[in-house]
Design a protein around this motif. Structure first.
Motif, PDB file in Angstrom:
ATOM      1  N   MET A 149      42.053  40.042  48.293  1.00 49.77           N
ATOM      2  CA  MET A 149      41.728  39.268  47.095  1.00 49.77           C
ATOM      3  C   MET A 149      40.402  38.525  47.267  1.00 49.77           C
ATOM      4  O   MET A 149      39.524  38.571  46.398  1.00 49.77           O
ATOM      5  CB  MET A 149      42.849  38.271  46.789  1.00 49.77           C
ATOM      6  CG  MET A 149      42.510  37.342  45.630  1.00 49.77           C
ATOM      7  SD  MET A 149      43.832  36.218  45.152  1.00 49.77           S
ATOM      8  CE  MET A 149      43.883  35.105  46.544  1.00 49.77           C
ATOM      9  N   TYR A 182      44.033  31.993  43.891  1.00 46.92           N
ATOM     10  CA  TYR A 182      44.773  32.966  43.077  1.00 46.92           C
ATOM     11  C   TYR A 182      43.757  33.788  42.307  1.00 46.92           C
ATOM     12  O   TYR A 182      42.582  33.400  42.183  1.00 46.92           O
ATOM     13  CB  TYR A 182      45.726  32.249  42.104  1.00 46.92           C
ATOM     14  CG  TYR A 182      44.996  31.506  40.998  1.00 46.92           C
ATOM     15  CD1 TYR A 182      44.854  32.072  39.732  1.00 46.92           C
ATOM     16  CD2 TYR A 182      44.406  30.261  41.230  1.00 46.92           C
ATOM     17  CE1 TYR A 182      44.163  31.413  38.731  1.00 46.92           C
ATOM     18  CE2 TYR A 182      43.720  29.599  40.244  1.00 46.92           C
ATOM     19  CZ  TYR A 182      43.599  30.179  38.991  1.00 46.92           C
ATOM     20  OH  TYR A 182      42.893  29.525  38.005  1.00 46.92           O
ATOM     21  N   ASP A 195      45.588  39.604  43.936  1.00 44.86           N
ATOM     22  CA  ASP A 195      46.482  38.719  44.672  1.00 44.86           C
ATOM     23  C   ASP A 195      47.701  39.519  45.138  1.00 44.86           C
ATOM     24  O   ASP A 195      47.929  40.653  44.712  1.00 44.86           O
ATOM     25  CB  ASP A 195      46.922  37.550  43.777  1.00 44.86           C
ATOM     26  CG  ASP A 195      47.262  36.289  44.567  1.00 44.86           C
ATOM     27  OD1 ASP A 195      47.575  36.407  45.770  1.00 44.86           O
ATOM     28  OD2 ASP A 195      47.214  35.192  43.978  1.00 44.86           O
ATOM     29  N   SER A 238      54.497  36.452  48.937  1.00 45.49           N
ATOM     30  CA  SER A 238      53.385  35.912  48.142  1.00 45.49           C
ATOM     31  C   SER A 238      53.392  34.394  48.105  1.00 45.49           C
ATOM     32  O   SER A 238      54.378  33.742  48.448  1.00 45.49           O
ATOM     33  CB  SER A 238      53.461  36.453  46.710  1.00 45.49           C
ATOM     34  OG  SER A 238      54.648  36.007  46.089  1.00 45.49           O
ATOM     35  N   PRO A 264      51.143  33.482  42.236  1.00 45.30           N
ATOM     36  CA  PRO A 264      51.442  34.883  41.883  1.00 45.30           C
ATOM     37  C   PRO A 264      52.937  35.175  41.829  1.00 45.30           C
ATOM     38  O   PRO A 264      53.382  35.980  41.013  1.00 45.30           O
ATOM     39  CB  PRO A 264      50.747  35.688  42.989  1.00 45.30           C
ATOM     40  CG  PRO A 264      50.507  34.722  44.099  1.00 45.30           C
ATOM     41  CD  PRO A 264      50.318  33.390  43.449  1.00 45.30           C
ATOM     42  N   VAL A 278      39.824  32.727  42.464  1.00 46.46           N
ATOM     43  CA  VAL A 278      39.143  33.351  43.595  1.00 46.46           C
ATOM     44  C   VAL A 278      37.672  33.652  43.293  1.00 46.46           C
ATOM     45  O   VAL A 278      36.826  33.630  44.198  1.00 46.46           O
ATOM     46  CB  VAL A 278      39.898  34.627  44.042  1.00 46.46           C
ATOM     47  CG1 VAL A 278      39.752  35.753  43.018  1.00 46.46           C
ATOM     48  CG2 VAL A 278      39.452  35.054  45.428  1.00 46.46           C
ATOM     49  N   THR A 306      44.321  36.166  35.481  1.00 44.32           N
ATOM     50  CA  THR A 306      45.153  36.741  36.545  1.00 44.32           C
ATOM     51  C   THR A 306      46.341  37.494  35.957  1.00 44.32           C
ATOM     52  O   THR A 306      46.689  38.594  36.418  1.00 44.32           O
ATOM     53  CB  THR A 306      45.645  35.634  37.497  1.00 44.32           C
ATOM     54  OG1 THR A 306      44.517  34.909  37.995  1.00 44.32           O
ATOM     55  CG2 THR A 306      46.423  36.215  38.670  1.00 44.32           C
TER      56      THR A 306
END
Length: 318
Positions: free
Chosen positions: A17, A170, A174, A181, A185, A217, A302
């Motif tokens: 990621m 995140y 991810d 995790s 996520p 991220v 995301t």
């Protein structure tokens, strides 16, 4: 050292990621000589393999985004691997960089390096002032040794080796595996599965009261590019947004974005982890960098990525 678009940059962990976000950010800025190796092509735990790679490729800049990572359950289940494999990876990268004359090394760690009960927000000089959070101390100890190795090279040899400590990350790529995790996520996937199954109740770990800070991220990737292109006068910098929220508020935000309308059940028999982990980001701000992407916008992006890629995840029943 001054960078240009032909600077040879090795990104360790370029498929993860963080590493993939850094790769995209560098490409977007016009950097054309980027090197990456998958774990099948180069086992970073193998010192001889890493040394051979460095002597052959001779990168000028190294960005260490490679690590064995996971949440509370994974850290508790595999303490030896979290300690040893992370130390092997970073030691091999740092030492090979030093031995082959790499002038700029950017080491990426985690906010878990700071003591469990350190004053909030967390300042860089709180490092090693108290006990760590027991649920991830193995990973934290490994990352602390990486910070100290870079600091030692900087002190002893004057090389531009710096450490960036991001808060909870995140974003796209991810890990959405519910066994390994991190919290955000995992929430996205749990709420999505529950929504698809008729808005079933969602059970979450802990009390919902701990406070957490989250960084998209792509913001971290932007901070890494900034650190690459500028000279920093210290060895350790926090990277975050400087704002946090309760896990309960996070769950409600994710629930809203996903569109789940069922109930949330909190299992307070499960551990909460650290009560609060907010970063003091004033050092990065003074250096000239601040985060740009808000939490709701980042979670929406995301979730959009998750929806596009969910076919590639392991099938789950709730």
């Amino acid at each position: 050292m001054s960078q240009n678009n032909n600077t040879k940059i090795y990104i360790a962990g370029h498929r993860g990621m963080v590493g993939s976000a850094i790769w995209r950010a560098l490409e977007a800025k016009g950097y054309s000589d980027l090197i990456g190796r998958t774990s099948a092509e180069l086992d970073l735990r193998n010192q001889h393999a890493v040394d051979d790679f460095f002597s052959t490729e001779k990168p000028e800049v190294v960005i260490d985004a490679a690590a064995r990572v996971g949440g509370i359950m994974a850290n508790n289940t595999f303490p030896y691997q979290f300690l040893m494999e992370n130390m092997q990876i970073q030691n091999n990268l740092i030492d090979a960089s030093f031995n082959t004359g790499v002038q700029k090394f950017i080491f990426l760690g985690s906010s878990c390096i700071y003591p469990k009960l350190a004053p909030q927000p967390l300042r860089e000089d709180y490092l090693l002032t108290g006990p760590l959070e027991p649920t991830n101390e193995w990973y934290a100890v490994a990352k602390i040794t990486g910070v100290k190795a870079c600091e030692a090279i900087r002190m002893q040899y004057g090389k531009d080796y710096i450490s960036l400590m991001p808060t909870n990350l995140y974003g796209p790529f991810d890990n959405f595996d519910l066994n390994t995790s991190h919290v955000l996520p995992a929430m996205i996937r749990k709420f999505h599965l529950a929504k698809e199954s008729g808005n079933l109740p969602v059970e979450l770990w802990g009390s919902g009261t701990p406070m957490r800070e989250f960084l998209f991220v792509e913001d971290l990737a932007d901070a890494v590019v900034f650190a690459l292109e500028n000279e920093f006068h210290d060895n350790l910098y926090n990277v975050g947004t400087g704002t946090d929220l309760t896990i309960k508020a996070l769950a409600e935000l994710v629930q809203k974005i996903v569109g789940h309308t069922g109930v949330i059940i909190w299992d307070s028999s499960k551990p909460d982890g650290t009560p609060r982990k907010l970063m003091d980001v004033s050092k990065m701000e003074k250096a000239g960098w601040t985060a740009k992407i808000g939490l709701e916008e980042g979670i929406r992006m995301t979730y959009g990525w998750f929806l596009e890629h969910q076919g590639s995840f392991k099938e789950l029943k709730i």
